[in-house]
Write a protein that holds these residues in place. Sequence first.
Motif, PDB file in Angstrom:
ATOM      1  N   PRO A  84      35.473 -84.808 -38.717  1.00  0.00           N
ATOM      2  CA  PRO A  84      34.080 -84.695 -38.263  1.00  0.00           C
ATOM      3  C   PRO A  84      33.925 -83.815 -37.027  1.00  0.00           C
ATOM      4  CG  PRO A  84      34.996 -86.831 -37.662  1.00  0.00           C
ATOM      5  CD  PRO A  84      36.012 -86.154 -38.537  1.00  0.00           C
ATOM      6  N   TRP A  85      35.014 -83.690 -36.252  1.00  0.00           N
ATOM      7  CA  TRP A  85      34.953 -82.916 -35.008  1.00  0.00           C
ATOM      8  C   TRP A  85      36.337 -82.395 -34.660  1.00  0.00           C
ATOM      9  CZ3 TRP A  85      37.492 -83.523 -30.303  1.00  0.00           C
ATOM     10  CH2 TRP A  85      37.025 -82.748 -29.251  1.00  0.00           C
ATOM     11  N   THR A 146      27.744 -81.314 -39.094  1.00  0.00           N
ATOM     12  CA  THR A 146      29.095 -81.053 -38.592  1.00  0.00           C
ATOM     13  C   THR A 146      29.501 -79.623 -38.934  1.00  0.00           C
ATOM     14  OG1 THR A 146      30.273 -81.697 -40.619  1.00  0.00           O
ATOM     15  CG2 THR A 146      29.698 -83.465 -39.084  1.00  0.00           C
ATOM     16  N   GLU A 147      30.467 -79.125 -38.223  1.00  0.00           N
ATOM     17  CA  GLU A 147      31.018 -77.806 -38.529  1.00  0.00           C
ATOM     18  C   GLU A 147      31.782 -77.846 -39.857  1.00  0.00           C
ATOM     19  OE1 GLU A 147      30.651 -74.739 -36.480  1.00  0.00           O
ATOM     20  OE2 GLU A 147      29.000 -76.145 -36.159  1.00  0.00           O
ATOM     21  N   GLY A 275      30.697 -92.044 -28.870  1.00  0.00           N
ATOM     22  CA  GLY A 275      31.284 -90.837 -29.444  1.00  0.00           C
ATOM     23  C   GLY A 275      31.516 -89.756 -28.400  1.00  0.00           C
ATOM     24  N   TRP A 276      30.544 -89.571 -27.501  1.00  0.00           N
ATOM     25  CA  TRP A 276      30.708 -88.574 -26.437  1.00  0.00           C
ATOM     26  C   TRP A 276      31.861 -88.955 -25.515  1.00  0.00           C
ATOM     27  CZ3 TRP A 276      29.131 -83.929 -26.848  1.00  0.00           C
ATOM     28  CH2 TRP A 276      27.935 -83.622 -27.502  1.00  0.00           C
ATOM     29  N   ILE A 291      35.307 -91.887 -33.757  1.00  0.00           N
ATOM     30  CA  ILE A 291      33.863 -91.664 -33.765  1.00  0.00           C
ATOM     31  C   ILE A 291      33.544 -90.525 -32.804  1.00  0.00           C
ATOM     32  CG2 ILE A 291      31.601 -92.653 -33.256  1.00  0.00           C
ATOM     33  CD1 ILE A 291      32.788 -93.925 -35.664  1.00  0.00           C
ATOM     34  N   SER A 292      32.741 -89.574 -33.262  1.00  0.00           N
ATOM     35  CA  SER A 292      32.287 -88.462 -32.426  1.00  0.00           C
ATOM     36  C   SER A 292      30.800 -88.257 -32.695  1.00  0.00           C
ATOM     37  CB  SER A 292      33.084 -87.192 -32.753  1.00  0.00           C
ATOM     38  OG  SER A 292      32.888 -86.830 -34.108  1.00  0.00           O
ATOM     39  N   PRO A 293      30.088 -87.554 -31.826  1.00  0.00           N
ATOM     40  CA  PRO A 293      28.651 -87.338 -32.051  1.00  0.00           C
ATOM     41  C   PRO A 293      28.307 -86.773 -33.435  1.00  0.00           C
ATOM     42  CG  PRO A 293      29.206 -86.746 -29.823  1.00  0.00           C
ATOM     43  CD  PRO A 293      30.511 -87.051 -30.509  1.00  0.00           C
ATOM     44  N   PRO A 294      29.066 -85.794 -33.978  1.00  0.00           N
ATOM     45  CA  PRO A 294      28.735 -85.320 -35.330  1.00  0.00           C
ATOM     46  C   PRO A 294      28.763 -86.431 -36.386  1.00  0.00           C
ATOM     47  CG  PRO A 294      30.176 -83.753 -34.254  1.00  0.00           C
ATOM     48  CD  PRO A 294      30.133 -84.966 -33.368  1.00  0.00           C
TER      49      PRO A 294
END
Length: 340
Positions: A84-85, A146-147, A275-276, A291-294
């Motif tokens: 996800p990140w 997400t990227e 997430g941040w 867990i991440s913001p995306p």
Amino acid sequence: MKVLVTGASGYLGGMLCQALLREGHSVRAFVRPTSDLSSLPPVSDAGADGSLELAYGDVTDYQSLLVSCSGCDVIFHAAALVEPWLPDPSRFFSVNVGGLKNVLQAFSETKTVGKIIYTSSFFALGSTDGFVADEKQIHHEKFFCTEYEKSKAIADKIALQAASEGFPIVPVYPGVIYGPGKVTAGNIVAGLMIERFNGRLPGYIGYGNDKFSFSHVEDVVEGHILAMHKGQPGERYLLTGENASFRHVFDIAAIVTDTKRPGFHIPLWLVEAYGWASVLFSRITGRLPLISPPTVYVLRHQWAYSCEKAKVELGYKPRSLKEGLGEVLPWLKSLGLIKY
């Protein structure tokens, strides 16, 4: 047949190699020199039905890929960077977009390959807020959570363009893959169950407004093989399953394990804040966050799809979430990863 599998050391790729061997095919597993090969059988013990050989390289290294395609009848392009990140988002595009371009170029220079099964993702089709999508959907490109999603959407365009130019490519689109096997970023359900049953995730994530299409890994593997046998070049096939929220997943897990359901909801703004903090911690330690913001951006949307076309044209038969989790949770318990 002689089959090349990219991403052979991954969660999906390893099981795909094992299934192809059971069907009697000769499998060339394309892996990096640093890959964890625990999901693959030992080369000497590949079985009497099929043979396994290792080919070392990287999908971003064209020459190693070209050499590995030599003499193959089918390519399963399952290699992807699934996270996800990442601190360096350009890696998503070098692997997920550049890797597919290299596979297509290698096909052009290899005379024996008759079909390419390309593992895309439901993310390549975009969100489905308020409806259930099928293979006709093209990513709206209004936003990307997400990227990874953006890279798969770009790669999907390349795959469809190649199909229009006569490349024998069959794109398949799994949902959220879960099941026994490696507990990686590609097996997020297992990861969440481990957090849930170890007390680190005591509540529901959000309020159940999210919706995803959940695919058992063994069903997705079977769908890939069915696509090899019956899939028509240029046709897209969703290898998805039951559409449900993660709240529903947690409820089914409670029923399967005869345990209490979570007693409260964790709002997404709080999950995003966590997430941040996790991203900051990741930059310090080098360990990727669960867990991440995306991830939260994804949870704010719905991703519901119909696999009716794959059922009718391929014979795809996805199992229910209750049946699938009824296999996964005892498996996690047998490994000592959860208790109930």
